[in-house]
Structures are given as C-alpha cells and as structure tokens.
Design an enzyme around this catalytic site. Structure first.
Site, short mmCIF file in Angstrom:
data_model
loop_
_atom_site.label_atom_id
_atom_site.label_comp_id
_atom_site.label_asym_id
_atom_site.label_seq_id
_atom_site.Cartn_x
_atom_site.Cartn_y
_atom_site.Cartn_z
CE1 TYR A 50 -3.02 -3.23 1.39
CE2 TYR A 50 -4.22 -1.56 0.32
CZ TYR A 50 -4.14 -2.87 0.77
OH TYR A 50 -5.04 -3.59 0.67
CD GLU A 85 -5.23 -7.13 1.12
OE1 GLU A 85 -4.94 -6.09 1.74
OE2 GLU A 85 -5.36 -8.30 1.70
CD1 TRP A 133 -8.61 -2.98 0.20
CD2 TRP A 133 -8.52 -5.18 0.02
NE1 TRP A 133 -9.52 -3.37 1.03
CE2 TRP A 133 -9.46 -4.69 0.88
CE3 TRP A 133 -8.39 -6.52 -0.03
CZ2 TRP A 133 -10.19 -5.62 1.88
CZ3 TRP A 133 -9.19 -7.39 0.71
CH2 TRP A 133 -10.11 -6.68 1.57
CD GLU A 150 -9.42 -0.73 6.12
OE1 GLU A 150 -10.01 -1.42 5.34
OE2 GLU A 150 -8.22 -0.80 6.49
#
Ligand code: GCO
Length: 404
Positions: free
Chosen positions: A261, A320, A358, A365
């Site tokens: 991420y 992801e 993702w 979340e």
C-alpha cells in the site's frame, strides 16, 4: 502501450468479514458489540449478493478474484462443521468459476470463530491443530475448483493490531503474547501448506499454489544518517523479509502473495530497540500525496520491494494494492502508477503473475469502520446498490487488453 505477460491474473480482492455481513459467530462480531466503536452489521451484504458482485467483476473483465472463507461460519462450534455453510461457499466459488474467474481463496483473514478466541486464540498452541482441521474440511471440498490458496492473510498486521497496538480483538498489548501468537500462525501455515499439497496429491489433482498474503511496507530513511539507515535496514528485514525467509527455508511457499500500500519514513529518535523498530518520521519533510487514512502514495516502493524479493526466484502475485480516497481520479492515478512500477519490475526479471486491486467494493475497514472507501465500485450502505467508479472502467480496459 506497456504490455503485461500472457495469462496474467487481473482482478480484485475482498475478505469475507469485510463484505459478507452478519458474521455473528466471529470474535470480531462480539468484540464490536462489546466495544461499540464500529459495527460491521450487514457490511455489503455479499453473503446474499455474491453472484451480482461476481457478475459486476466479470463485466469489468476481471479473470481472477480473491476472497476469503469465514471459519466462524464453517465451524460455528468447536469440532462441529456446517455442511450448509460449506454448500454456500461451494456455490460462491462456482459462481466465480462459471464466470471465467480464477478464485484466489484466503482461509484466515484476521477473524476467528468465537470459540477459538474464547480458548486463547492464537496464543493457544491448539489453534494450529484446529486450523488444520478446518483447512482439511474446506480444502477437500473445494480442491477441484481452486488452484490458488492463501492460508493466512497478513500475519504481522494481525499480530501488530491484535497483540501490540491492542486495537483489534483480543485487544492485548503484550510482546510475549504477540511472539507466541506469531509462532503459532507461522506453524499453522507451514503445516497447512503440507496438508493442502497432500490433499491435492491424494485426490490426483495438479499441484496447488499455496502461500500467505504478506503485507510489505517500503521503509525509507527519513534523514541521510546512520541511525535512520540502520533503523530502515532492521525494519525492512524484521517486517518484510523475516517470515518469507522462514517459509522458503521450510519449502512452504509456492508463490509470494504481496499486499503493498504505502511507505513508512524511518526517523530513529533514540538508540532503544523500540525506537529502531517503531519510530516514524514526524517532520513531514518529504510530503507525498496520501490516501484518506494518511498513508503516503509511493509506487516506487512496490518496484523496490519486488526487486528485493526477486532473490527467492518465486512467482509473485500482488494479492492487495489499493487506495481509500474520495477522489476517484487519485484512485486511478494510484492504480496506474503502481501498474507502471509492476511492469518495470517484470521487465527486470521479477516473475509477477497477477494483480488484485483492493478492493472490488467499498467495505468494512476494521476499526476504521465504513468511512475509508477503497472500492472500484461504490457501495450505497442504505440501498446496497453498487455503482462502478470511473477507475473501475479504466481498470476494466487494462484487464481486457493486458496493457496500460
Ligand atoms: C489489510 C487487509 C485488508 C484491508 C486493506 C486496507 O491489508 O489490512 O488485508 O483487510 O482492508 O489492506 O487496509
């Protein structure tokens, strides 16, 4: 145009607890009720709407989809397995396969059956045998449909939030508990890896592809000095490399599932071990665009990590990669930027086999509730209508052409 390899897996990822709704046998469900901070409730109602969601993914040219199975549904009481819930998940997987999408199935994505949590959770050594018994029940039934298995999603993220930060159930803050739980999770993966391969062999099926989904962060020295560089090297090894090293030593990994991420700037403020492992930059002197949770957008970090993982000579699937934002233009910029880095890594010899964004939908979340929106497709939590975002349409074109 930048073309990706033939047979590349293009799709999106979700997890059962975050999208299904109504997981009342789960430790998270009871923890939410006790804490009253967040309430997953019906989530995205995907337990009922899965066929509609997979039709949406198919219409967006996805050829793969990552999802998880809810252990708490399949084994609501210790040792009592639900044939009805197994039938449900067989229907779910068939709904993917019948639409030409490769299922990538996660067996544990942060949540546990309440009975496991009540018996000590992953601090209890028995959790390993319980997990193997659950794996045998569900993998035996799905083996002919599923080629890609993720045993444990992000073991360190689970451990860190649940046993160090104490913001997820069982809400502990104990390094000893964290170490114990991590050891059992890693042991559970290694034994589950061997079990899944044996099940496929005994059934006369082609070898499965089994891994974990490993959360990785790009650690970047905040200042060009010895302490920050030392902290960066230590943190990179401890967080990104250590567990993958262990799984390769045990020959218990067929591909590397990477969840990427963002980056973390390392500004070590003191010589303590906690400082070396935990201190982050508070100077904000390398500002980057951020997601709505304040995570830096740093696509180069994905390239650097992929080059680092090339040494394992294993296929890599991005299990992801995504952004929570209310600015869909920024979402597409994020996706495009990371796919460019992915393409560059492939060009430098990294065997990347797939990219799963993702997430397919806005969803729950965790302790942040429903506010952060990661979805390619917007979810209206009053009507449960799904509305494709412009980024979904642009990503659909990439999935169709295999190029950016
Ligand atoms: C994780 C989990 C997902 C999150 C996603 C955004 O990586 O933490 O796999 O459940 O929702 O990463 O934080």
């Amino acid at each position: 145009m930048l073309h990706f390899p033939q047979n590349f897996l293009w799709g999106a990822a979700t997890s059962s607890y975050q999208v299904e709704g109504g997981n009342s046998n789960s430790d998270w469900w009871h923890w939410e009720k006790k804490n009253g901070l967040v309430n997953s409730g019906p989530a995205c109602r995907q337990y009922e709407l899965f066929a509609q969601d997979f039709e949406l993914a198919r219409s967006q040219n996805h050829n793969a989809h990552r999802l998880s199975l809810e252990w708490a549904r399949l084994e609501p009481q210790e040792g009592e397995f639900s044939e009805q819930e197994l039938k449900h998940y067989i229907e779910v997987i068939d709904a993917l396969v019948s639409r030409g999408m490769e299922p990538v199935v996660t067996l544990h994505h942060f949540t546990n059956p309440l009975w496991l949590s009540d018996s000590g959770g992953w601090e209890n050594p028995a959790a390993v045998k319980y997990f193997l018994r659950y794996c045998k029940f569900v993998v035996s039934a799905l083996a002919g449909r599923v080629r890609f298995w993720i045993t444990i999603n992000e073991p360190l993220v689970y451990i860190y939030h649940s046993y160090i930060l104490g913001v997820w159930p069982p809400q502990k803050k104990s390094v000893l508990s964290a170490m114990r739980a991590e050891g059992h999770l890693v042991a559970a993966h290694i034994k589950a890896y061997r079990l899944i391969h044996k099940l496929y062999n005994d059934l006369g099926l082609d070898k499965p592809n089994v891994s974990i989904a490993k959360n990785v962060q790009a650690f970047v020295a905040c200042r060009d000095n010895f302490l920050d560089r030392l902290g960066t090297i230590l943190r990179d090894y401890w967080y990104n490399i250590r567990i993958i090293d262990k799984l390769t030593r045990h020959n218990a990994i067929d591909f590397i599932g990477l969840n990427y991420y963002s980056r973390q700037l390392v500004e070590v403020k003191n010589w303590g071990i906690a400082n070396l492992i935990m201190d982050t930059c508070s100077l904000n002197h390398h500002p980057l665009k951020k997601n709505s949770l304040g995570w830096d957008i740093y696509p180069e970090g994905l390239y650097n990590l992929l080059i680092c993982f090339k040494k394992y000579n294993l296929p890599v699937i991005i299990t992801e990669n995504g952004i929570c934002t209310d600015d869909d233009g920024l979402r597409w910029e994020y996706i495009y930027g990371h796919l460019k880095q992915l393409h560059q890594a492939i060009g430098n010899g990294v065997k990347v086999a797939g990219y799963l964004y993702w997430s397919l939908l806005d969803n729950f979340e965790w302790d942040k509730g429903f506010t952060p929106r990661f979805g390619l497709n917007e979810v209206n939590y009053d009507t449960y209508a799904r509305t494709p975002r412009d980024s979904a349409r642009k990503y659909a074109e990439v999935c169709k052409t295999g190029a950016i």
